[in-house]
Design an enzyme around this catalytic site. Structure first.
Site, PDB file in Angstrom:
ATOM      1  CG  ASP A 107       8.528  -9.248  -2.517  1.00  0.00           C
ATOM      2  OD1 ASP A 107       9.547  -8.933  -1.891  1.00  0.00           O
ATOM      3  OD2 ASP A 107       7.422  -8.713  -2.326  1.00  0.00           O
ATOM      4  CG  HIS A 127       3.717  -2.861  -6.835  1.00  0.00           C
ATOM      5  ND1 HIS A 127       3.432  -1.541  -6.605  1.00  0.00           N
ATOM      6  CD2 HIS A 127       4.618  -3.237  -5.893  1.00  0.00           C
ATOM      7  CE1 HIS A 127       4.144  -1.130  -5.576  1.00  0.00           C
ATOM      8  NE2 HIS A 127       4.872  -2.139  -5.124  1.00  0.00           N
TER       9      HIS A 127
END
Ligand SMILES: CC(C)(COP(=O)(O)OP(=O)(O)OC[C@H]1O[C@@H](n2cnc3c(N)ncnc32)[C@H](O)[C@@H]1OP(=O)(O)O)[C@@H](O)C(=O)NCCC(=O)NCCS
Length: 283
Positions: free
Chosen positions: A220, A169
């Site tokens: 996700d 991320h």
């Protein structure tokens, strides 16, 4: 995502406040509320048509999350499933100045309308480095297939310099807190369904990616399994992200036009200072 993007664009044309001024706060809030409901309905309706099933009218006694699962699947989801889906929508709803939210804010900063901001955002979310990662994470899990193959699969992928979708991320360098919340729901749903196969495959992949690359799962990664447990087709994963994020996009757009200044970054030229331009007859 193509259908959703087009649906929002068409909905702009029929919106009751379509003639309101771009910075009309009350009209923008009404548009946002309608869009949040309309996007969920559009996704559900499209999925029923795609899979050759008859359409299901919304049930006004159900909440937003349970109603969506009902309109897609045809049966009222269990309380655990409703709570898990609701939590995923909340966790996806807003996440500061990510690529799609930034696109939405840039668009409405020209004093374009709210629907145009959401259309721009859907376009940005479609890409696999942003919203598309939950679909790719599911394909990855399917591709690995068994827990025994997981570590070797990760090694092979990293040796090919591939990105492991659902990991890493830009902001969370020490773990995405949203992933931990959804992982717990995954375990709960797997228990409820009596099948923990995907949890057993996901676990060694997580361990291997953390060990080899120091990368933690992002939101996700568990959401892919979560939506699979809900019986949702993989093609719905990114549209679901969009229907959740619509709340955050709209809030950002409203904030932008309430205190607007046109967003217009400058590009800094870093090439050579002097470059010759050959005359036409020498080219
Ligand atoms: C989300 C993402 C784009 C953020 O990355 P970023 O902050 O821009 O970091 P970079 O792309 O600059 O990558 C930094 C390094 O980590 C590696 N890396 C980052 N994410 C990786 C992943 N998922 N798998 C393998 N390697 C990864 C890059 O290859 C790079 O390595 P290098 O320095 O040896 O070239 C990236 O982690 C990614 O592509 N993840 C997979 C897609 C995904 O899950 N997106 C959803 C985000 S919520």
């Amino acid at each position: 995502m193509d259908v959703l993007r087009t649906a929002v664009s068409v909905l702009a044309h029929f919106d009751a406040d379509r003639c309101a001024a771009p910075a009309d706060h009350a009209a923008n809030v009404r548009k946002a509320e309608r869009l949040i409901a309309q996007m969920a309905t559009a996704i559900a309706v499209r999925e029923r048509i795609r899979s050759g099933k008859s359409l299901i009218a919304p049930d006004p006694t159900l909440g937003h999350a349970a109603n969506f699962l009902f309109m897609v699947g045809g049966s009222v989801p269990s309380p655990v499933m409703s709570r898990a889906f609701d939590s995923s929508l909340v966790l996806y709803a807003e996440h500061e100045l990510n690529a799609s939210t930034f696109s939405a804010r840039v668009t409405v900063s020209t004093l374009s309308d709210l629907h145009s901001g959401i259309v721009a955002a859907i376009g940005a979310l479609k890409g696999p480095l942003h919203g598309g990662a939950n679909e790719e994470a599911w394909r990855l899990l399917e591709g690995v297939g068994t827990p025994e193959d997981a570590t070797a699969w990760v090694d092979r992928a990293l040796a090919r310099h591939e990105r492991i979708m659902g990991f890493g991320h830009r902001v969370y360098k020490h773990g995405d807190p949203r992933a931990a919340i959804l992982k717990a729901y995954c375990a709960e749903l797997a228990r409820e369904l009596g099948d923990d196969r995907w949890e057993r495959i996901a676990e060694p992949i997580e361990r291997a990616v953390v060990a080899r690359k120091g990368l933690s799962p992002n939101v996700d990664w568990p959401s892919a399994r979560l939506y699979h447990y809900m019986g949702l087709d993989v093609g719905l994963y990114t549209p679901i992200f969009a229907m959740a994020r619509a709340a955050g996009w709209a809030a950002h757009c409203i904030e932008q036009v309430d205190h607007n200044r046109l967003m217009r970054p400058r590009g800094r030229y870093i090439g050579p200072v002097h470059r010759g331009v050959p005359s036409i007859d020498l080219r």
